[in-house]
Motif scaffolding. Structure first.
Motif, PDB file in Angstrom:
ATOM      1  N   LEU A  38       7.341   9.659  -5.751  1.00  0.00           N
ATOM      2  CA  LEU A  38       8.635   9.510  -5.075  1.00  0.00           C
ATOM      3  C   LEU A  38       9.501   8.532  -5.860  1.00  0.00           C
ATOM      4  O   LEU A  38       8.996   7.650  -6.537  1.00  0.00           O
ATOM      5  CB  LEU A  38       8.432   8.953  -3.657  1.00  0.00           C
ATOM      6  CG  LEU A  38       7.749   9.843  -2.623  1.00  0.00           C
ATOM      7  CD1 LEU A  38       7.663   9.110  -1.301  1.00  0.00           C
ATOM      8  CD2 LEU A  38       8.501  11.140  -2.454  1.00  0.00           C
ATOM      9  N   GLU A  39      10.813   8.691  -5.747  1.00  0.00           N
ATOM     10  CA  GLU A  39      11.713   7.724  -6.387  1.00  0.00           C
ATOM     11  C   GLU A  39      11.639   6.394  -5.642  1.00  0.00           C
ATOM     12  O   GLU A  39      11.390   6.356  -4.444  1.00  0.00           O
ATOM     13  CB  GLU A  39      13.155   8.222  -6.323  1.00  0.00           C
ATOM     14  CG  GLU A  39      13.435   9.411  -7.203  1.00  0.00           C
ATOM     15  CD  GLU A  39      14.706  10.113  -6.746  1.00  0.00           C
ATOM     16  OE1 GLU A  39      15.636   9.424  -6.300  1.00  0.00           O
ATOM     17  OE2 GLU A  39      14.733  11.355  -6.836  1.00  0.00           O
ATOM     18  N   ASN A  40      11.915   5.318  -6.406  1.00  0.00           N
ATOM     19  CA  ASN A  40      11.801   3.982  -5.810  1.00  0.00           C
ATOM     20  C   ASN A  40      12.635   3.817  -4.539  1.00  0.00           C
ATOM     21  O   ASN A  40      12.153   3.277  -3.538  1.00  0.00           O
ATOM     22  CB  ASN A  40      12.214   2.917  -6.824  1.00  0.00           C
ATOM     23  CG  ASN A  40      11.145   2.727  -7.883  1.00  0.00           C
ATOM     24  OD1 ASN A  40      10.064   3.325  -7.784  1.00  0.00           O
ATOM     25  ND2 ASN A  40      11.419   1.917  -8.876  1.00  0.00           N
ATOM     26  N   TYR A  49       0.833  -1.201   0.000  1.00  0.00           N
ATOM     27  CA  TYR A  49       0.000   0.000   0.000  1.00  0.00           C
ATOM     28  C   TYR A  49       0.866   1.249   0.000  1.00  0.00           C
ATOM     29  O   TYR A  49       0.620   2.195  -0.758  1.00  0.00           O
ATOM     30  CB  TYR A  49      -0.945   0.005   1.197  1.00  0.00           C
ATOM     31  CG  TYR A  49      -1.982   1.086   1.081  1.00  0.00           C
ATOM     32  CD1 TYR A  49      -3.100   0.907   0.291  1.00  0.00           C
ATOM     33  CD2 TYR A  49      -1.815   2.313   1.713  1.00  0.00           C
ATOM     34  CE1 TYR A  49      -4.038   1.904   0.142  1.00  0.00           C
ATOM     35  CE2 TYR A  49      -2.740   3.322   1.577  1.00  0.00           C
ATOM     36  CZ  TYR A  49      -3.856   3.115   0.791  1.00  0.00           C
ATOM     37  OH  TYR A  49      -4.779   4.112   0.636  1.00  0.00           O
ATOM     38  N   ASN A  69       5.153  11.264   1.904  1.00  0.00           N
ATOM     39  CA  ASN A  69       5.798  12.238   1.004  1.00  0.00           C
ATOM     40  C   ASN A  69       6.357  13.438   1.766  1.00  0.00           C
ATOM     41  O   ASN A  69       6.500  14.505   1.196  1.00  0.00           O
ATOM     42  CB  ASN A  69       4.804  12.694  -0.066  1.00  0.00           C
ATOM     43  CG  ASN A  69       3.524  13.212   0.526  1.00  0.00           C
ATOM     44  OD1 ASN A  69       3.179  12.866   1.660  1.00  0.00           O
ATOM     45  ND2 ASN A  69       2.813  14.048  -0.200  1.00  0.00           N
ATOM     46  N   GLY A  87       3.411   5.842  -2.708  1.00  0.00           N
ATOM     47  CA  GLY A  87       4.669   6.470  -3.114  1.00  0.00           C
ATOM     48  C   GLY A  87       4.727   6.695  -4.610  1.00  0.00           C
ATOM     49  O   GLY A  87       5.125   7.758  -5.082  1.00  0.00           O
ATOM     50  N   GLU A  88       4.286   5.685  -5.365  1.00  0.00           N
ATOM     51  CA  GLU A  88       4.300   5.832  -6.825  1.00  0.00           C
ATOM     52  C   GLU A  88       3.318   6.895  -7.278  1.00  0.00           C
ATOM     53  O   GLU A  88       3.579   7.630  -8.225  1.00  0.00           O
ATOM     54  CB  GLU A  88       3.978   4.487  -7.487  1.00  0.00           C
ATOM     55  CG  GLU A  88       5.144   3.522  -7.409  1.00  0.00           C
ATOM     56  CD  GLU A  88       4.921   2.288  -8.265  1.00  0.00           C
ATOM     57  OE1 GLU A  88       5.713   2.057  -9.185  1.00  0.00           O
ATOM     58  OE2 GLU A  88       3.942   1.567  -8.018  1.00  0.00           O
ATOM     59  N   ILE A  89       2.175   6.984  -6.592  1.00  0.00           N
ATOM     60  CA  ILE A  89       1.179   7.992  -6.954  1.00  0.00           C
ATOM     61  C   ILE A  89       1.717   9.397  -6.716  1.00  0.00           C
ATOM     62  O   ILE A  89       1.545  10.287  -7.532  1.00  0.00           O
ATOM     63  CB  ILE A  89      -0.130   7.766  -6.158  1.00  0.00           C
ATOM     64  CG1 ILE A  89      -0.860   6.554  -6.708  1.00  0.00           C
ATOM     65  CG2 ILE A  89      -1.019   8.983  -6.222  1.00  0.00           C
ATOM     66  CD1 ILE A  89      -2.047   6.149  -5.882  1.00  0.00           C
ATOM     67  N   THR A  90       2.389   9.606  -5.582  1.00  0.00           N
ATOM     68  CA  THR A  90       2.925  10.944  -5.309  1.00  0.00           C
ATOM     69  C   THR A  90       4.182  11.222  -6.090  1.00  0.00           C
ATOM     70  O   THR A  90       4.648  12.360  -6.098  1.00  0.00           O
ATOM     71  CB  THR A  90       3.307  11.129  -3.827  1.00  0.00           C
ATOM     72  OG1 THR A  90       3.587   9.861  -3.288  1.00  0.00           O
ATOM     73  CG2 THR A  90       2.221  11.780  -3.056  1.00  0.00           C
ATOM     74  N   TRP A 134       3.809   1.466  -1.084  1.00  0.00           N
ATOM     75  CA  TRP A 134       4.463   1.519  -2.384  1.00  0.00           C
ATOM     76  C   TRP A 134       3.534   2.180  -3.409  1.00  0.00           C
ATOM     77  O   TRP A 134       3.943   3.046  -4.180  1.00  0.00           O
ATOM     78  CB  TRP A 134       4.866   0.102  -2.822  1.00  0.00           C
ATOM     79  CG  TRP A 134       5.851   0.137  -3.934  1.00  0.00           C
ATOM     80  CD1 TRP A 134       5.566   0.126  -5.265  1.00  0.00           C
ATOM     81  CD2 TRP A 134       7.276   0.236  -3.832  1.00  0.00           C
ATOM     82  NE1 TRP A 134       6.716   0.203  -5.997  1.00  0.00           N
ATOM     83  CE2 TRP A 134       7.792   0.272  -5.142  1.00  0.00           C
ATOM     84  CE3 TRP A 134       8.168   0.297  -2.754  1.00  0.00           C
ATOM     85  CZ2 TRP A 134       9.155   0.367  -5.406  1.00  0.00           C
ATOM     86  CZ3 TRP A 134       9.525   0.384  -3.027  1.00  0.00           C
ATOM     87  CH2 TRP A 134      10.008   0.418  -4.337  1.00  0.00           C
ATOM     88  N   LEU A 135       2.269   1.784  -3.396  1.00  0.00           N
ATOM     89  CA  LEU A 135       1.268   2.397  -4.288  1.00  0.00           C
ATOM     90  C   LEU A 135       1.195   3.897  -4.045  1.00  0.00           C
ATOM     91  O   LEU A 135       1.236   4.697  -4.985  1.00  0.00           O
ATOM     92  CB  LEU A 135      -0.105   1.745  -4.064  1.00  0.00           C
ATOM     93  CG  LEU A 135      -1.294   2.401  -4.767  1.00  0.00           C
ATOM     94  CD1 LEU A 135      -1.235   2.189  -6.268  1.00  0.00           C
ATOM     95  CD2 LEU A 135      -2.616   1.870  -4.227  1.00  0.00           C
ATOM     96  N   GLN A 150       1.113   6.384   5.973  1.00  0.00           N
ATOM     97  CA  GLN A 150       0.703   6.753   4.621  1.00  0.00           C
ATOM     98  C   GLN A 150       0.686   8.275   4.465  1.00  0.00           C
ATOM     99  O   GLN A 150       1.145   8.811   3.466  1.00  0.00           O
ATOM    100  CB  GLN A 150      -0.673   6.104   4.390  1.00  0.00           C
ATOM    101  CG  GLN A 150      -1.526   6.604   3.265  1.00  0.00           C
ATOM    102  CD  GLN A 150      -2.372   7.776   3.678  1.00  0.00           C
ATOM    103  OE1 GLN A 150      -2.391   8.778   3.005  1.00  0.00           O
ATOM    104  NE2 GLN A 150      -3.057   7.682   4.808  1.00  0.00           N
ATOM    105  N   ILE A 154      10.961   5.595  -1.732  1.00  0.00           N
ATOM    106  CA  ILE A 154       9.777   4.892  -1.227  1.00  0.00           C
ATOM    107  C   ILE A 154      10.211   3.792  -0.274  1.00  0.00           C
ATOM    108  O   ILE A 154       9.674   3.627   0.813  1.00  0.00           O
ATOM    109  CB  ILE A 154       8.957   4.255  -2.377  1.00  0.00           C
ATOM    110  CG1 ILE A 154       8.479   5.309  -3.359  1.00  0.00           C
ATOM    111  CG2 ILE A 154       7.751   3.513  -1.822  1.00  0.00           C
ATOM    112  CD1 ILE A 154       7.737   4.749  -4.556  1.00  0.00           C
TER     113      ILE A 154
END
Lengths: 272, 254, 65
Positions: free
Chosen positions: A107-109, A97, A151, A102-105, A99-100, A147, A112
């Motif tokens: 952030l770099e892998n 969750y 960010n 993080g990708e939405i906002t 990770w999801l 959560q 995250i």
């Protein structure tokens, strides 16, 4: 001190009912801001408008100097949001969750990965890998904080984060909020006054969509000095005798109250 | 783009872990087997039954009978199962409040719609192709395929109608925020199109033709010109209704 | 016998799919305590109703918890 959030003349009605009526206040950077009011006073509505989830009828909201517009979520990159009962995809695991999110906002892998580990540790969910669907409310709340902080938001908005929890869960959440205040400004809505006293340094009291009271806790305490004081005696003291002594000296108390053990203290003693 | 891929991936995880993918693949696999089976069984059962002492002799089944069954199964129960499985695609997010977190994380609202459409369309495509491949396998094994007309158009039409159904479900879910609302809008649209089909003039423009008359196309009774206008209208509807969903969703208070 | 042999290529996959769905539903029913709609007995019985039972369970009855 700059203001992270300013609200100017905000108005909102649902049908004929006016929920927010010319609300104006601002939240300076670095504070823990208690947003207090009864259920239905308009706290959640104000927060949802700040997040662009609800449209304001009139007035202006700015976050970090940028104006919030309904439906657009650009200003939300500065904000972390925690609901009273946050809902997640029950079939996901906490790390998935985050990770999801993080990708939405965006952030770099690597970021995250490091942030999620750090935050899961902070909220006490490190090493928990079961599906979110089987989480208790307290655990969901803690994941909600992780959560919301992912960010590194300038502003953390918490809508009644403690009201759905038992006293132990409440204490844990308040402790976590206290820990993050160095990095983030926190707005914290509640109707539980004792929670506010524990961690907030500023408050605003909302009543019927208007601001009834606002300022720092120290200011407010100084300004609204109580006319009286409370003296507490231990259980062995004879009440009649104390009252007798007072009467002899022409000191008339307005009220006499027997101090009771608070259930909250008792609960804590038994549980911990 | 990254958010779109991430949310689409989330949709696939959801469909996998909530068993929606399993159900659709299993059901369509089943139809793939059932269609040629029923085609083969019907004449034999009729022969052995002999109602009232009269021996009924039907001509031996052909490849075309298998395709008739295929279009009947997929076009009716298949689409119904598709609708029931995807009717919650938007409403589940509303009723559980799961969108608040991702939207406040900065996910664009139109990305939600596009991701959901992508995942549902891909799953529908997979299910449909699986069903088609299985029926095809049995049909070539048991019968002589013979000459089929307009093969691509006949099978593409059915797929396109399924896609229209998915778009209708998303629009219904966005408008009414409920499972039932989604199902009613899609169902209502199909009923309305079916009623319109009573007028023969409209038939070749009506998307519902795409899931009804496919075998007539295969046998050559109908021509491509009877289908192409409906295909164009259907594609236009898919684009327009998706846009409407995005616009409506942008204005929804959550 | 001849007839059954003739239909074997259909029957085997049919039985595998139907059994697969029923078993999948039963496993899920017995590993979960709560259901969105209905109760355990109802779903156990229904999961033997071919195709529609397991489908209904996964769409309506299954709960995340």
């Amino acid at each position: 001190m700059t203001d992270v959030l300013t609200i100017q003349n905000l108005t909102k009605s649902f049908g004929k009912e006016t929920v927010i009526d010319g609300l104006t206040f601002s939240v300076p950077e670095g504070s823990i801001f208690g947003f207090i009011g009864k259920n239905g006073a308009g706290k959640t509505t104000t927060m949802k408008m700040t997040l662009g989830l609800l449209a304001a009828d009139s007035g202006e909201i700015t976050v970090c100097g940028e104006r919030v517009s309904f439906g657009q979520t650009a200003t939300n990159r500065h904000i972390g949001y925690l609901l009273d009962v946050p809902e997640f995809y029950g079939y996901m695991r906490p790390k998935e969750y985050l990770w999801l999110c993080g990708e939405i906002t965006g952030l770099e892998n690597a970021k995250i990965k490091s942030r999620s580990e750090e935050l899961l540790k902070l909220v006490g969910l490190a090493g928990i890998n079961k599906k979110i669907g089987s989480f208790s409310r307290g655990m969901k709340q803690r994941l909600g904080i992780a959560q919301a902080l992912l960010n590194e938001p300038k502003l953390l908005i918490c809508d009644e984060p403690t009201s759905a929890l038992d006293p132990v869960g409440r204490k844990e959440i308040l402790e976590i909020l206290r820990q993050v205040k160095d990095k983030t400004t926190v707005i914290f809505s509640t109707h539980i006054i004792s929670d506010v006293e524990r961690i907030c340094d500023r408050i605003a009291v909302l009543d019927k969509g208007r601001l009834a009271l606002s300022g720092t806790i120290a200011e407010l305490k100084a300004k609204h000095k109580s006319g009286g004081f409370t003296a507490t005696f231990d259980a062995g003291t004879d009440k009649e005798r104390v009252l007798g002594v007072l009467a002899e000296n022409h000191l008339q108390p307005i009220g006499v109250e027997e101090t009771e053990q608070t259930i909250e203290n008792l609960f804590m003693e038994v549980i911990l | 783009m990254r958010a779109y891929l991430a949310f689409t991936k989330k949709e696939f995880i959801e469909n996998l872990r909530t068993y929606k993918l399993l159900i659709l693949l299993a059901v369509f696999l089943l139809f793939g087997v059932m269609s040629p089976l029923v085609a083969k069984l019907v004449p034999e059962i009729m022969q052995n039954l002999g109602i009232g002492g009269i021996k009924i002799t039907l001509p031996e089944a052909t490849a075309m009978d298998s395709w008739v069954q295929f279009f009947k199964n997929v076009g009716q129960i298949g689409l119904l199962v598709l609708a029931v499985v995807f009717a919650g695609i938007m409403s589940n997010e509303f009723s559980r409040g799961t969108l608040v977190n991702v939207l406040t994380k900065g996910l664009k609202r139109h990305t939600v719609i596009f991701s959901k459409l992508t995942a549902a369309a891909l799953i529908w495509t997979m299910s449909y192709l699986l069903c088609l491949a299985v029926t095809y396998g049995y049909t070539v094994y048991f019968w002589d395929m013979g000459e089929l007309q307009h093969v691509f158009l006949a099978f593409f039409s059915m797929w396109l109608f399924g896609l229209l159904l998915v778009v209708l479900l998303i629009l219904g879910g966005t408008l009414f925020k409920t499972f039932i609302g989604s199902l009613l809008l899609a169902g209502g649209a199909v009923v309305a199109m079916t009623l319109l089909n009573i007028s023969p003039k409209i038939q070749k423009y009506n998307p519902v033709t795409l899931c009804g008359d496919n075998t007539a196309l295969l046998t050559g009774v109908k021509n491509a010109s009877d289908f192409v206008p409906a295909v164009i209208i259907c594609i236009a509807l898919v684009v327009v209704l998706t846009t409407v969903s995005v616009v409506v969703f942008d204005r929804k208070q959550i | 016998m001849e007839i059954i042999r003739q239909y074997l290529p259909f029957l085997i996959p049919l039985i595998v799919i139907e059994l697969g769905l029923t078993v999948a539903a039963l496993i899920h029913i017995f590993t979960h305590k709560t259901y969105r709609k209905g109760n355990r007995v109802l779903w156990v019985v229904l999961s033997f109703v071919q195709i529609i039972g397991p489908v209904l369970y996964f769409v309506i009855g299954r709960s995340d918890e």
